[in-house]
Scaffold this motif. Structure first.
Motif: not given
Length: 410
Positions: A166-171
């Motif tokens: 689990y994590g977070r992504y930035q685009k």
């Protein structure tokens, strides 16, 4: 019919090994293996009839002496999994139809109440043998590897269960879809239009994260499960979007997540960035997808004709707290059901100007279509900023800056 009568009836079918005889009474008594139980039943019968006890040495009519080969099957399982990193497993079995028919015939003929199926004993005995030799642990609920024995072919099929993190992504770059899209023309087969790549877009967030993951885990595939999705022309900045990545059939498991995060970010070349928080599991994927998160957007709005900044800001503020009725936008009508959705604008304000356009920040309930909130989508979204201003307005760029509703334990 007493137990000794049942034993005599079973032995009348043909020579029966201790395993199979014991298994017909598999739920009687505790602390015995089936072969011990079967041997005990034969001894009890010999004592009752005052006959000599004969140790079984023939060919079992039920299983064909399958259980003599348990060490061989353990060898096969160990060989089939030798290049896979795992600590827990479960042995399974494809039961030959003849064996199933043989034991089911006895269950039915003698109305046996407490038999154990062949499959259960095979799985247990082979599992115990593999465990004793390798130190791997049998896990019935969440095994990392499942091995399926096929007595008909002598083969072992291996299923490697997925791992999740689990994590977070930035685009940071517009024009990158969230997940892989097959080429519309050839449906992924490869053609001139897609330069024989099979892809509509060369990269996606899923692939930019997934490629180094597949390599590090020596996996078959990597599937991105996102908490919602942003438009292809939107950036995902600020706190990032929560996601769970499913690593399919990994042959390696003991990967350091900090090292993995570093590798993903260095290979992405600044196009995306990830912050990996922890390991996850399959159950969390459903939670992530069903949690309806509020989202914060930063948009650039272009308005036709001249308008004072304070007049624009006042018009924007009238949308705050308002319930918006949105018929499925024309731009997504090909992949969404055509219905009217009610969504609330939780917060909205104009925070500045840039290149003759207005910068607006919007906090919307999950599922609020932001572009249509501004343009009105030819009357499909009401009220809208364009309707309030009585002139055309459109979003020229959109960034997602925050996705709430993070997973427990982030």
């Amino acid at each position: 019919m007493g137990m000794n009568e049942q034993v005599k009836a079973i032995l009348a079918y043909g020579e029966t090994c201790d395993h199979c005889l014991g298994r017909f009474f598999g739920k009687r008594s505790h602390g015995l293996s089936n072969d011990e139980r079967g041997r005990g039943l034969k001894i009890a019968l010999a004592l009752e009839e005052n006959q000599p006890y004969k140790k079984f040495a023939g060919t079992c009519w039920v299983c064909g002496n399958f259980f003599d080969d348990v060490p061989l099957w353990a060898d096969r399982v160990i060989y089939a999994t030798k290049d896979i990193e795992f600590s827990t497993f479960l042995a399974g079995c494809r039961v030959p139809p003849m064996i199933a028919e043989n034991e089911e015939m006895v269950w039915s003929d003698l109305s046996l109440a407490e038999p154990e199926p062949f499959k259960s004993e095979v799985n247990r005995e082979v599992g115990k043998a593999v465990s004793a030799r390798t130190g791997k642990v049998v896990d019935f609920k969440k095994p990392e590897v499942v091995t399926i024995l096929d007595p008909a072919t002598g083969g072992v099929e291996v299923q490697i269960n997925s791992v999740f993190f689990y994590g977070r992504y930035q685009k940071f770059e517009r024009g990158i879809p969230q997940t892989h899209w097959d080429c519309r023309a050839c449906k992924g087969a490869g053609c001139e239009k897609c330069n024989f790549t099979g892809a509509q877009y060369l990269d996606s967030v899923e692939e930019l994260i997934g490629r180094p993951v597949i390599e590090m885990f020596n996996a078959e595939n990597a599937i991105l499960h996102g908490a919602g999705r942003e438009d292809i022309d939107a950036r995902m900045v600020g706190t990032g979007r929560p996601f769970i990545l499913e690593v399919v059939s990994p042959r390696k498991r003991s990967i350091d997540l900090a090292e993995l995060e570093k590798t993903i970010n260095s290979t992405a070349g600044g196009r995306i960035s990830v912050a990996i928080r922890r390991w996850a599991d399959r159950a969390e994927v459903e939670t992530l997808k069903s949690n309806k998160a509020h989202k914060k957007y930063r948009i650039l709005v272009e308005v036709d004709g001249e308008i004072a900044a304070d007049e624009f800001a006042k018009a924007v503020k009238t949308l705050e707290g308002v319930t918006i009725y949105q018929r499925t936008p024309e731009r997504v009508a090909h992949r969404r059901a055509d219905k009217v959705r009610e969504r609330t604008v939780l917060g909205i304000e104009c925070v500045g100007e840039q290149d003759g356009k207005f910068i607006v920040e919007v906090l919307g309930e999950a599922g609020l279509y932001i572009k249509e909130l501004v343009s009105g989508d030819s009357g499909r979204t009401r009220p809208s900023l364009a309707e309030i201003l009585k002139r055309s307005a459109r979003v020229t760029s959109l960034d997602v800056t925050q996705v709430e509703g993070a997973q427990e334990g982030e």
